[in-house]
Write an enzyme that holds these catalytic residues in place. Sequence first.
Site, PDB file in Angstrom:
ATOM      1  N   THR A 125      38.563  37.977  43.238  1.00 15.88           N
ATOM      2  CA  THR A 125      38.769  38.048  41.802  1.00 15.88           C
ATOM      3  C   THR A 125      40.122  37.394  41.527  1.00 15.88           C
ATOM      4  OG1 THR A 125      39.902  40.165  41.997  1.00 15.88           O
ATOM      5  CG2 THR A 125      37.541  40.251  41.540  1.00 15.88           C
ATOM      6  N   ARG A 129      40.708  37.819  33.893  1.00 20.06           N
ATOM      7  CA  ARG A 129      39.529  38.458  34.482  1.00 20.06           C
ATOM      8  C   ARG A 129      38.541  37.368  34.901  1.00 20.06           C
ATOM      9  NH1 ARG A 129      38.489  43.464  34.904  1.00 20.06           N
ATOM     10  NH2 ARG A 129      40.567  43.765  34.074  1.00 20.06           N
ATOM     11  N   TYR A 163      31.008  23.694  25.955  1.00 13.75           N
ATOM     12  CA  TYR A 163      29.972  23.899  26.972  1.00 13.75           C
ATOM     13  C   TYR A 163      30.145  22.851  28.051  1.00 13.75           C
ATOM     14  CZ  TYR A 163      26.408  27.437  27.023  1.00 13.75           C
ATOM     15  OH  TYR A 163      25.748  28.610  27.226  1.00 13.75           O
ATOM     16  N   LYS A 193      43.352  40.854  39.852  1.00 11.71           N
ATOM     17  CA  LYS A 193      43.964  42.035  40.471  1.00 11.71           C
ATOM     18  C   LYS A 193      45.385  41.678  40.917  1.00 11.71           C
ATOM     19  CE  LYS A 193      39.369  43.835  41.373  1.00 11.71           C
ATOM     20  NZ  LYS A 193      38.356  44.286  42.351  1.00 11.71           N
ATOM     21  N   ASP A 236      36.011  39.070  51.446  1.00 13.11           N
ATOM     22  CA  ASP A 236      36.162  39.351  50.019  1.00 13.11           C
ATOM     23  C   ASP A 236      37.574  39.909  49.833  1.00 13.11           C
ATOM     24  OD1 ASP A 236      36.226  40.366  47.476  1.00 13.11           O
ATOM     25  OD2 ASP A 236      34.323  41.456  47.614  1.00 13.11           O
ATOM     26  N   GLU A 238      28.360  22.883  31.497  1.00 13.49           N
ATOM     27  CA  GLU A 238      27.547  23.123  32.691  1.00 13.49           C
ATOM     28  C   GLU A 238      27.679  21.957  33.659  1.00 13.49           C
ATOM     29  OE1 GLU A 238      23.585  23.882  31.338  1.00 13.49           O
ATOM     30  OE2 GLU A 238      23.998  25.992  30.945  1.00 13.49           O
TER      31      GLU A 238
HETATM   32  C1  LIG Z   1      37.018  44.317  42.256  1.00 14.53           C
HETATM   33  C2  LIG Z   1      36.186  43.852  43.400  1.00 14.53           C
HETATM   34  C3  LIG Z   1      35.073  43.004  43.222  1.00 14.53           C
HETATM   35  C4  LIG Z   1      34.423  42.676  41.921  1.00 14.53           C
HETATM   36  O1  LIG Z   1      34.996  42.541  40.834  1.00 14.53           O
HETATM   37  P1  LIG Z   1      34.392  42.498  39.356  1.00 14.53           P
HETATM   38  O2  LIG Z   1      35.197  41.406  38.774  1.00 14.53           O
HETATM   39  O3  LIG Z   1      34.666  43.832  38.815  1.00 14.53           O
HETATM   40  O4  LIG Z   1      32.944  42.174  39.426  1.00 14.53           O
HETATM   41  C5  LIG Z   1      34.439  42.519  44.339  1.00 14.53           C
HETATM   42  N1  LIG Z   1      34.841  42.836  45.557  1.00 14.53           N
HETATM   43  C6  LIG Z   1      35.879  43.666  45.783  1.00 14.53           C
HETATM   44  C7  LIG Z   1      36.268  43.983  47.181  1.00 14.53           C
HETATM   45  C8  LIG Z   1      36.571  44.213  44.712  1.00 14.53           C
HETATM   46  O5  LIG Z   1      37.581  45.059  44.935  1.00 14.53           O
END
Ligand SMILES: *Cc1c(COP(=O)(O)O)cnc(C)c1O
Length: 415
Positions: free
Chosen positions: A223, A232, A51, A226, A197, A53
Amino acid sequence: MNNLQTQDPDIFGLIQKEKTRQKEGLELIASENYVSSAVLEAMGSVLTNKYSEGYPGKRYYGGNIVIDEVESLAIERAKLLFGAEHVNVQPLSGSPANLAVYMALLNPGDKVLGFSLDQGGHLSHGHPLNFSGKLYTIIPYFAKRETEIIDMDEVEEIALREKPKMILAGFSAYSRSMDWQRFKQIADKIGAFTFADIAHIAGLIAGKQLESPVPYFDVVSTTTHKTLRGPRGAMIMCKEKFAKDIDRAVFPGVQGGPHDHINAAKAVAFAEALKPEFTEYSRQIIANARALADALTKRGYRVISGGTDNHIVLLDVFGSKQITGKEAEHALEVVNISVNKNMIPYDPRKPLDPSGVRIGTPALTTRGMKEGEMETVADLIDQALMNKDNEAKLLEIKSRVTEFALQFPVPGINN
Ligand SMILES: *Cc1c(COP(=O)(O)O)cnc(C)c1O
């Protein structure tokens, strides 16, 4: 795996089944990838026991000497990779990362200008059932009908008229480059915050194939699972002057303890992305997407916006072949090809059975496929769709898919 196999044969068996599925199938879901064994190992480590925090040097619990080093290393590598002034690696996933950004910069009710969800925006950019749509006033901008490309003049017009407090640039299903500098110029005219984003394209930016918003934008979220090919999770980058607000919004604003095993795996993935091989990998992702778009165009499929600048190819299967997105997704699933149904700009059909499918090349590129293989993939896709009601034919195509896929090993799967 020996312990798991004896202690919990059920879950062990299911993991084995999923390994087989991953090896035998063609993964074309644009948001997915295969992590390295090193990333898997860090994720499966004892760091999950801790933990912690707080932040390095400022924790609410003792015993964080090692964890501080892990998190600091992840932050340093991320800074190096993206040239960011400040990085927070704790966000548990993309949506909570975005929640933290909204919380740091806005008050509930504030106006946000974001890319229309049915044209490629993410649900955390204003879906009515998501926190973003419930808590904030979302004003959408759109792709132009004729080109299916975002019209920056229209973005400017809407921004000047609506005066949003924040402009959000980013997408989950759009295949063209974003004009970050123009977004920033528009935001500066009305004193709006800029938030990019880059969840989908972070790997392509890290691999120097797409322009980065990091030098221009106030805040950038991504993220890590991807195109970036890590565990993840997510992270937030920002200018130094937003550092305190972002950190406070992540913890204690949105989250409790960070996932230290995942943050270690993020550090591993960032180190991988700093290598020259990753630049080559991200170049190949785009080359493969273009080759796949061309091969499908040749077979009579209309590619949205006429092509791609990134890893995504959006197909208008209904407009091209009178097959709905749902039917296409299903027929491809039967032959072990994974894609997802997707709305296309100005889609005449409904979200649950739209006109399009979204295809992406990051995962197949990780398996070592190149332009030549994209010809085969396009052919298998076309064969499956053309025979979508012929079960015997689909079975035959499925065995071709399996035989083809097995020639390309999946990292992290040995048996
Ligand atoms: C995949 C994605 C997210 C969020 O991802 P999670 O990990 O599934 O919550 C946010 N913004 C964009 C543009 C995405 O493609």
